[in-house]
Design a protein around this motif. Structure first.
Motif: not given
Length: 93
Positions: A61-70, A72-73
């Protein structure tokens, strides 16, 4: 349904995504999937009409973001509890 086989195209690419814990990315720009979902189905009766459905469900039940090659929730989203299935009208194509 005996004798019907389904083959996933680009299976090696899907396997690589699975190894890093991601099976697909769905973007807002056109809601495109990567890797693309393409299958070959054999063993069907050519005189019969079929509908092939794919159910895409969130892993959590999380939305994720891709930043700095990782990954993140970035927030939580409510889970969809109802089943949504839309079958388009037959076009004759």
């Amino acid at each position: 349904m005996e004798g019907i086989k389904v083959f996933l195209h680009d299976r090696e690419l899907w396997t690589k995504f699975d190894e890093v814990g991601t099976e697909m990315i769905i973007t807002k720009a056109g809601r495109r999937m990567f890797p693309s979902y393409k299958v070959k189905v054999t063993g069907l009766n050519p005189k019969t009409k079929y509908i092939l459905l794919m159910d895409v469900v969130p892993a959590d039940d999380h939305r994720y973001k891709f930043s700095d090659n990782k990954w993140f929730v970035c927030c939580r989203v409510p889970r969809v509890t109802e089943e949504l299935c839309t079958v388009p009208p037959l076009s004759g194509a």
